[in-house]
Design a protein around this motif. Structure first.
Motif, PDB file in Angstrom:
ATOM      1  N   PHE A 232      28.111  47.081  41.243  1.00 21.43           N
ATOM      2  CA  PHE A 232      29.836  46.571  41.244  1.00 21.43           C
ATOM      3  C   PHE A 232      30.187  45.319  41.044  1.00 21.43           C
ATOM      4  CE2 PHE A 232      28.974  45.091  45.452  1.00 21.43           C
ATOM      5  CZ  PHE A 232      29.369  44.122  45.799  1.00 21.43           C
ATOM      6  N   LEU A 233      29.212  43.940  40.974  1.00 14.85           N
ATOM      7  CA  LEU A 233      29.384  42.568  40.892  1.00 14.85           C
ATOM      8  C   LEU A 233      29.617  42.335  39.396  1.00 14.85           C
ATOM      9  CD1 LEU A 233      27.199  41.677  43.825  1.00 14.85           C
ATOM     10  CD2 LEU A 233      29.844  40.641  42.978  1.00 14.85           C
ATOM     11  N   TRP A 234      28.455  43.522  38.499  1.00  8.55           N
ATOM     12  CA  TRP A 234      28.610  42.900  36.739  1.00  8.55           C
ATOM     13  C   TRP A 234      29.881  43.569  36.983  1.00  8.55           C
ATOM     14  CZ3 TRP A 234      25.473  39.831  37.153  1.00  8.55           C
ATOM     15  CH2 TRP A 234      24.394  39.521  37.739  1.00  8.55           C
ATOM     16  N   ILE A 246      33.114  35.331  36.425  1.00  8.74           N
ATOM     17  CA  ILE A 246      31.810  36.080  35.593  1.00  8.74           C
ATOM     18  C   ILE A 246      31.215  34.885  36.834  1.00  8.74           C
ATOM     19  CG2 ILE A 246      30.062  35.816  34.108  1.00  8.74           C
ATOM     20  CD1 ILE A 246      31.682  38.063  33.781  1.00  8.74           C
ATOM     21  N   GLN A 247      31.580  33.266  36.575  1.00  5.82           N
ATOM     22  CA  GLN A 247      30.321  32.925  37.128  1.00  5.82           C
ATOM     23  C   GLN A 247      30.309  33.119  38.921  1.00  5.82           C
ATOM     24  OE1 GLN A 247      31.355  28.803  36.845  1.00  5.82           O
ATOM     25  NE2 GLN A 247      29.438  27.722  37.865  1.00  5.82           N
ATOM     26  N   SER A 248      31.817  33.442  39.588  1.00  8.26           N
ATOM     27  CA  SER A 248      31.201  34.045  40.814  1.00  8.26           C
ATOM     28  C   SER A 248      31.216  35.018  41.212  1.00  8.26           C
ATOM     29  CB  SER A 248      33.099  34.038  40.763  1.00  8.26           C
ATOM     30  OG  SER A 248      32.948  34.269  42.790  1.00  8.26           O
ATOM     31  N   ARG A 249      31.390  35.775  40.315  1.00  4.99           N
ATOM     32  CA  ARG A 249      30.160  37.243  40.419  1.00  4.99           C
ATOM     33  C   ARG A 249      28.838  37.160  40.512  1.00  4.99           C
ATOM     34  NH1 ARG A 249      32.338  42.515  37.669  1.00  4.99           N
ATOM     35  NH2 ARG A 249      34.775  41.970  37.185  1.00  4.99           N
ATOM     36  N   HIS A 250      28.711  36.380  39.628  1.00  4.22           N
ATOM     37  CA  HIS A 250      27.324  35.889  39.232  1.00  4.22           C
ATOM     38  C   HIS A 250      26.593  34.784  40.518  1.00  4.22           C
ATOM     39  CE1 HIS A 250      26.709  36.360  34.134  1.00  4.22           C
ATOM     40  NE2 HIS A 250      27.362  37.664  35.372  1.00  4.22           N
ATOM     41  N   ARG A 251      27.106  34.114  41.091  1.00  4.10           N
ATOM     42  CA  ARG A 251      26.965  33.280  42.180  1.00  4.10           C
ATOM     43  C   ARG A 251      26.950  33.815  43.180  1.00  4.10           C
ATOM     44  NH1 ARG A 251      30.071  31.333  45.943  1.00  4.10           N
ATOM     45  NH2 ARG A 251      31.550  31.784  45.493  1.00  4.10           N
ATOM     46  N   VAL A 252      27.533  35.343  43.762  1.00  8.22           N
ATOM     47  CA  VAL A 252      27.218  35.848  45.081  1.00  8.22           C
ATOM     48  C   VAL A 252      26.739  36.762  45.077  1.00  8.22           C
ATOM     49  CG1 VAL A 252      29.086  37.903  45.927  1.00  8.22           C
ATOM     50  CG2 VAL A 252      29.669  35.628  45.280  1.00  8.22           C
ATOM     51  N   ARG A 253      26.630  37.328  43.571  1.00  9.72           N
ATOM     52  CA  ARG A 253      25.182  38.478  43.543  1.00  9.72           C
ATOM     53  C   ARG A 253      23.901  37.870  43.800  1.00  9.72           C
ATOM     54  NH1 ARG A 253      23.814  43.860  40.558  1.00  9.72           N
ATOM     55  NH2 ARG A 253      21.844  44.005  40.759  1.00  9.72           N
ATOM     56  N   ARG A 254      23.687  36.679  43.246  1.00  8.97           N
ATOM     57  CA  ARG A 254      22.584  35.927  43.707  1.00  8.97           C
ATOM     58  C   ARG A 254      22.392  35.846  44.963  1.00  8.97           C
ATOM     59  NH1 ARG A 254      23.282  32.811  38.761  1.00  8.97           N
ATOM     60  NH2 ARG A 254      24.845  31.351  40.367  1.00  8.97           N
ATOM     61  N   HIS A 298      32.583  49.545  44.226  1.00  5.91           N
ATOM     62  CA  HIS A 298      31.023  49.734  45.001  1.00  5.91           C
ATOM     63  C   HIS A 298      31.120  50.552  46.346  1.00  5.91           C
ATOM     64  CE1 HIS A 298      30.590  47.649  49.685  1.00  5.91           C
ATOM     65  NE2 HIS A 298      29.061  47.485  48.863  1.00  5.91           N
ATOM     66  N   ARG A 299      33.086  51.121  46.433  1.00  3.54           N
ATOM     67  CA  ARG A 299      32.538  52.302  47.555  1.00  3.54           C
ATOM     68  C   ARG A 299      32.790  53.727  47.418  1.00  3.54           C
ATOM     69  NH1 ARG A 299      33.344  52.854  52.965  1.00  3.54           N
ATOM     70  NH2 ARG A 299      34.236  54.701  52.999  1.00  3.54           N
ATOM     71  N   GLU A 300      32.428  53.589  45.345  1.00  2.00           N
ATOM     72  CA  GLU A 300      31.681  54.417  44.975  1.00  2.00           C
ATOM     73  C   GLU A 300      30.929  54.672  45.026  1.00  2.00           C
ATOM     74  OE1 GLU A 300      33.357  54.930  41.277  1.00  2.00           O
ATOM     75  OE2 GLU A 300      35.389  55.541  41.640  1.00  2.00           O
TER      76      GLU A 300
END
Length: 330
Positions: A232-234, A246-254, A298-300
């Motif tokens: 869901f982060l992508w 995009i940058q925040s999504r990538h950072r938190v996924r890591r 994410h909920r799905e």
């Protein structure tokens, strides 16, 4: 006069005849005015056969059989040998005789008491204790995602500790007593909490089939299922790519992916339903549109995994398990 090895009071040191264990009189379950003696392992229980017969149709049938001429007698009483453990027999008889010993949920109890009473009441068809035990047992095993998410916050049964619970014993108990509806969450927790106990699970008392189920499921949950849960982060194909987010999504996924790297000292592993928590949303620096999209996705994903849990552990679906539970508690 008693036959065989002379019994002793519970807790008193004694030795029996050579090659035999000393017999023990069960504390609190030896009534001098009763005419039936039950032996389980090396423990003797003197109780009322008429009382047992009114509570258990199995005991009623057993005690209605003609007494053999060579029947074992002790203190002039018929001796009935059970194949059950002394511990299970003790808690079962105490639950029958002492009303305060095993009270209905949510009264406190312990897993050894709960499991012993359930095994025995299931075997000897004591419905009131069987249903009471199943309610206690089910209290720690939600059957919906919403209940699962509330469980640790709202209420935890006195007998249950998610980190130190005897999951092997719980699987065996569910199989023995047909309480199959608890198995999806039992297996899931076993996978999550078994990082340092995997060897004991594989070499333990589980049936071979359940060991295979556990190994396959653990691999799936730790790998692809957890990765999918973080997708869901992508940005999705349907959503517009928000370059500023995009940058925040990538950072938190890591950060979230890093939780999957377990060391031998870790007591618990992050599984799909725990890899992302409520506090993690605060780490995201994204716009409202991206946040709303991610929350929905994410909920799905969590709901989809929850619906698949029975299938992952080779069990009937939640609806079928719910029907089993309803029929057992009816």
């Amino acid at each position: 006069m008693p036959t065989g090895v002379p019994p002793r009071k519970s807790g008193a040191p004694a030795s029996g005849a050579e090659g035999e264990a000393a017999l023990i009189l069960a504390e609190g379950l030896w009534f001098e005015d009763c005419g039936l003696i039950i032996q389980a392992e090396n423990t003797l229980f003197r109780v009322s056969g008429d009382f047992l017969a009114t509570r258990s149709p199995v005991f009623a049938d057993m005690l209605s059989l003609p007494k053999p001429q060579d029947a074992a007698l002790m203190y002039g009483c018929l001796v009935v040998h059970l194949s059950d453990s002394a511990q299970d027999t003790t808690v079962f008889l105490k639950a029958l005789i002492y009303s305060e010993f095993f009270e209905p949920f949510p009264a406190p109890t312990t897993f050894p008491i709960l499991s012993g009473v359930l095994r025995m009441s299931h075997k000897y068809a004591v419905d009131v204790l069987r249903k009471r035990s199943l309610v206690h047992l089910s209290s720690a095993h939600p059957m919906s995602l919403t209940e699962w998410e509330r469980a640790d916050v709202d209420f935890t049964p006195s007998w249950f500790d998610a980190q130190y619970c005897d999951y092997i014993g719980m699987v065996l108990l569910a199989r023995q007593t047909s309480a199959f509806w608890i198995l999806p969450t039992v297996f899931y927790r076993m996978c999550r909490h078994s990082h340092r106990r995997e060897g004991a699970i594989i070499t333990g008392a589980l049936q071979s089939r359940d060991k295979v189920i556990y190994i396959r499921a653990a691999r799936f949950l730790e790998s692809s299922a957890t990765s999918t849960m973080l997708d869901f982060l992508w940005p999705t194909r349907q959503s517009k790519v928000c370059a500023d987010c995009i940058q925040s999504r990538h950072r938190v996924r890591r950060i979230a992916e890093g939780r999957r790297r377990l060391s031998p000292e870790d007591d618990i592993g992050f599984m799909p339903l725990e890899i992302w928590g409520e506090e993690d949303w605060e780490k995201l620096d994204v716009c409202r549109r991206c946040l709303s999209e991610m929350e929905n996705n994410h909920r799905e994903a969590k709901q989809h995994l929850w619906e698949r849990l029975p299938e992952i552990f080779e069990l009937p679906d939640w609806d079928c398990l719910g029907q089993m539970k309803e029929e057992a508690l009816r």
